[in-house]
Design an enzyme around this catalytic site. Structure first.
Site, mmCIF file in Angstrom:
data_model
loop_
_atom_site.group_PDB
_atom_site.id
_atom_site.type_symbol
_atom_site.label_atom_id
_atom_site.label_comp_id
_atom_site.label_asym_id
_atom_site.label_seq_id
_atom_site.Cartn_x
_atom_site.Cartn_y
_atom_site.Cartn_z
ATOM 1 N N CYS A 9 29.974 19.349 12.388
ATOM 2 C CA CYS A 9 30.545 18.512 13.440
ATOM 3 C C CYS A 9 31.781 19.233 13.978
ATOM 4 C CB CYS A 9 30.934 17.143 12.882
ATOM 5 S SG CYS A 9 31.841 16.126 14.068
ATOM 6 N N ASP A 26 26.246 18.734 9.199
ATOM 7 C CA ASP A 26 25.150 17.964 9.770
ATOM 8 C C ASP A 26 23.857 18.662 9.381
ATOM 9 O OD1 ASP A 26 26.577 15.932 11.193
ATOM 10 O OD2 ASP A 26 27.147 17.445 12.668
ATOM 11 N N SER A 78 9.757 35.722 13.671
ATOM 12 C CA SER A 78 10.238 34.587 12.878
ATOM 13 C C SER A 78 11.459 34.904 12.009
ATOM 14 C CB SER A 78 9.120 34.001 12.025
ATOM 15 O OG SER A 78 8.618 34.955 11.126
ATOM 16 N N HIS A 91 25.027 18.010 18.063
ATOM 17 C CA HIS A 91 23.572 18.171 17.985
ATOM 18 C C HIS A 91 22.971 18.513 19.341
ATOM 19 C CE1 HIS A 91 24.060 16.454 14.083
ATOM 20 N NE2 HIS A 91 24.052 15.198 14.454
#
Length: 151
Positions: free
Chosen positions: A49, A56, A73, A90
């Site tokens: 955050c 988070d 990947s 987010h």
């Protein structure tokens, strides 16, 4: 097909902050001219955050229809891990990841969905889409829907 890939098969130095899209690598689509869906699941995504500094946790689902390139990947893993000590909301994480992947791959369609664990009783689940200039959104969504029926 692996020319230019530097992360795969080499020793790994992990960075846990400062996500940098230069970490991402791509390889030629093995089936150019064929529309298909690639789904990438990152079930251990972590960021901080930006206000409280608290961690988070969440999952990312990345769906894309490649054009000429596919993301490698291991480079994606290293890029996503670099969010671990990065302070960002987010919504910003999901949009930045989508922007960086879209800039790298120029896919026909890209969707990034963030499924973040609740904090303070609220779960935040941002989703963004990026659509290539020659792609009709309805065609891309139809292909994704057919993929989800068998996945």
């Amino acid at each position: 097909m692996t020319d230019g890939l530097t992360q795969l098969g080499s020793s790994t130095s992990y960075r846990y902050e400062d996500p940098n899209p230069a970490m991402l690598e791509a390889f030629p689509n093995p089936s150019p001219g064929t529309d298909f869906v690639i789904r990438l699941l990152a079930n251990e995504f972590t960021s901080l955050c930006p206000i409280t500094g608290q961690p988070d946790y969440g999952s990312l689902v990345i769906d894309y229809i490649p054009d000429e390139l596919c993301v490698e990947s291991k480079s994606l893993k290293l890029y996503l891990v670099s969010y671990r000590n990065h302070g960002s909301f987010h919504e910003s994480c999901v949009n930045t990841i989508a922007d960086d992947l879209f800039a790298l791959l120029s896919p026909k369609f890209l969707r990034v969905f963030g499924d973040f664990n609740p904090r303070g009783g609220i779960a935040i689940k941002p989703m963004v889409e990026r659509i290539g200039p020659t792609t009709k959104r309805s065609d891309a969504l139809e292909l994704i829907a057919s993929y989800l029926q068998v996945a």
